[in-house]
Design a protein around this motif. Sequence first.
Motif, short mmCIF file in Angstrom:
data_model
loop_
_atom_site.label_atom_id
_atom_site.label_comp_id
_atom_site.label_asym_id
_atom_site.label_seq_id
_atom_site.Cartn_x
_atom_site.Cartn_y
_atom_site.Cartn_z
N ILE A 108 0.62 -1.14 -0.04
CA ILE A 108 -0.12 -0.12 0.03
C ILE A 108 0.74 1.40 0.02
CG2 ILE A 108 -1.55 1.38 1.36
CD1 ILE A 108 -2.81 -1.53 2.10
N GLU A 109 2.05 1.11 0.81
CA GLU A 109 2.86 2.47 0.78
C GLU A 109 3.50 2.56 -0.73
OE1 GLU A 109 5.74 1.83 3.81
OE2 GLU A 109 4.09 1.79 5.51
N LYS A 110 3.72 1.66 -1.23
CA LYS A 110 4.48 1.85 -2.54
C LYS A 110 3.14 2.33 -3.50
CE LYS A 110 7.60 -2.10 -2.39
NZ LYS A 110 8.13 -3.47 -3.13
N ARG A 111 2.05 2.09 -3.25
CA ARG A 111 1.03 2.26 -4.35
C ARG A 111 0.84 4.01 -3.97
NH1 ARG A 111 -4.12 0.16 -3.27
NH2 ARG A 111 -4.61 1.56 -4.96
N LEU A 112 0.86 4.41 -2.65
CA LEU A 112 0.63 5.49 -2.37
C LEU A 112 1.79 6.68 -2.84
CD1 LEU A 112 -1.05 5.37 1.26
CD2 LEU A 112 -2.08 5.76 -0.92
N LYS A 113 3.08 6.02 -2.75
CA LYS A 113 4.23 6.85 -3.21
C LYS A 113 4.00 7.19 -4.66
CE LYS A 113 8.13 5.88 -1.26
NZ LYS A 113 9.47 5.40 -0.82
N VAL A 114 3.67 6.27 -5.33
CA VAL A 114 3.45 6.44 -6.86
C VAL A 114 2.37 7.50 -6.86
CG1 VAL A 114 2.50 5.44 -9.01
CG2 VAL A 114 4.19 4.27 -7.77
N ARG A 115 1.30 7.76 -6.24
CA ARG A 115 0.56 8.55 -6.31
C ARG A 115 0.86 10.04 -5.99
NH1 ARG A 115 -4.59 8.17 -2.85
NH2 ARG A 115 -3.60 9.97 -1.57
N LYS A 116 1.73 10.11 -4.97
CA LYS A 116 2.12 11.34 -4.37
C LYS A 116 3.20 11.75 -5.43
CE LYS A 116 1.94 10.61 0.73
NZ LYS A 116 2.79 10.59 1.83
N GLY A 117 3.89 11.04 -5.92
CA GLY A 117 4.98 11.53 -7.08
C GLY A 117 4.06 12.32 -8.26
N LYS A 118 3.20 11.32 -8.45
CA LYS A 118 2.19 11.99 -9.63
C LYS A 118 1.79 13.44 -9.13
CE LYS A 118 -1.66 10.51 -12.70
NZ LYS A 118 -2.74 9.50 -13.03
N GLU A 119 1.25 13.64 -8.16
CA GLU A 119 0.59 14.83 -7.68
C GLU A 119 1.53 15.73 -7.60
OE1 GLU A 119 -1.23 13.77 -3.94
OE2 GLU A 119 -2.83 12.96 -4.68
N ARG A 120 2.84 15.39 -7.07
CA ARG A 120 3.75 16.52 -7.22
C ARG A 120 4.23 16.85 -8.41
NH1 ARG A 120 7.83 13.83 -3.85
NH2 ARG A 120 6.73 15.05 -2.12
N ARG A 121 4.27 16.10 -9.54
CA ARG A 121 4.61 16.40 -10.95
C ARG A 121 3.52 17.40 -11.66
NH1 ARG A 121 6.41 11.09 -11.08
NH2 ARG A 121 4.66 10.58 -11.87
N GLU A 122 2.16 16.93 -11.16
CA GLU A 122 0.98 17.81 -11.71
C GLU A 122 1.15 19.07 -11.05
OE1 GLU A 122 -2.38 15.57 -10.77
OE2 GLU A 122 -2.28 14.31 -12.28
N ALA A 123 1.44 19.41 -9.78
CA ALA A 123 1.55 20.42 -9.06
C ALA A 123 2.69 21.65 -9.51
CB ALA A 123 1.71 20.37 -7.56
N GLN A 124 3.90 20.76 -10.03
CA GLN A 124 5.09 21.28 -10.28
C GLN A 124 4.72 21.96 -11.87
OE1 GLN A 124 8.43 19.00 -10.90
NE2 GLN A 124 9.67 20.78 -10.35
N LYS A 125 3.69 21.28 -12.51
CA LYS A 125 3.54 21.88 -14.08
C LYS A 125 2.59 22.84 -13.87
CE LYS A 125 1.30 19.74 -18.25
NZ LYS A 125 0.50 18.79 -18.76
N GLU A 126 1.58 22.79 -13.03
CA GLU A 126 0.57 23.87 -12.90
C GLU A 126 1.37 25.23 -12.38
OE1 GLU A 126 -3.38 24.96 -10.41
OE2 GLU A 126 -2.64 22.98 -10.15
N LEU A 127 2.40 24.96 -11.50
CA LEU A 127 3.23 26.09 -10.82
C LEU A 127 3.86 26.69 -12.23
CD1 LEU A 127 4.00 27.82 -8.73
CD2 LEU A 127 5.74 26.04 -8.37
N GLU A 128 4.44 25.96 -13.19
CA GLU A 128 5.34 26.33 -14.24
C GLU A 128 4.37 27.23 -15.07
OE1 GLU A 128 7.10 23.09 -15.74
OE2 GLU A 128 8.62 22.98 -14.40
#
Length: 168
Positions: A108-128
Motif C-alpha cells: 500500500i505504501e508503494k502504491r501511495l508513493k506513486v500517487r504522491k509523485g504523480k501529484e507532485r509532478r502535476e503541481a509542478q507543471k501547474e506552477l510552471e
Amino acid sequence: MRLEKCWFCSSTVYPGHGIQFVRNDAKIFRFCRSKCHKNFKMKRNPRKVKWTKAYRRLHGKDMTQDSTFEFERKRNRPERYDRNLAENTLKAIKKIDKVRSDRAATHIEKRLKVRKGKERREAQKELEQSIHLVKAPQVLRQDQSLTLPKIKVMVSQPKSEQNQAMEE
C-alpha cells in the motif's frame, strides 16, 4: 467445517450461507450473496467489475504474488491428528498472518508513493504554467503597492439608557 470461496468475488462462503449453482456439465459455482449470483447470471466478467478481488489483483491494487498465499491452498489429503503438529501449525498461522499484513502495508505504501509523485509532478507543471501569478515575499516587502493597505478600526458600543435600566 469447510469454507468455500465465492466464484465471482473470491470472498469466503461460510457453511449454510450463499447460493450454489450447478451447471448442466456438473460444474459447481458458489456465490456468497445474491449480488454475485445476479452478476454471474448477467454474464459479467469478474475482472471487469471494480469491487471484485480479481479486478483488484489485475489492476495492481492487491498483492498477487506472495509466498504466504501458498499456505491458503486447499489440500484434500487427510492427515492423522498429532497434537504437536496442530500446536506448531497454530503458531505458524499467527506468524504468517503478521508477515502477510506487513507485506500488504508495504504494498500500500508503494502504491501511495506513486500517487504522491504523480501529484507532485502535476503541481509542478501547474506552477510552471502560472508562475506569473505567484510573487516572492521579498518583492512584496520591497514594493508596498502590491499589498493591501492595513486599516485600523476602533469598535465600541455605547450603552443606551434603556439597556442600562434592563440590566439593573
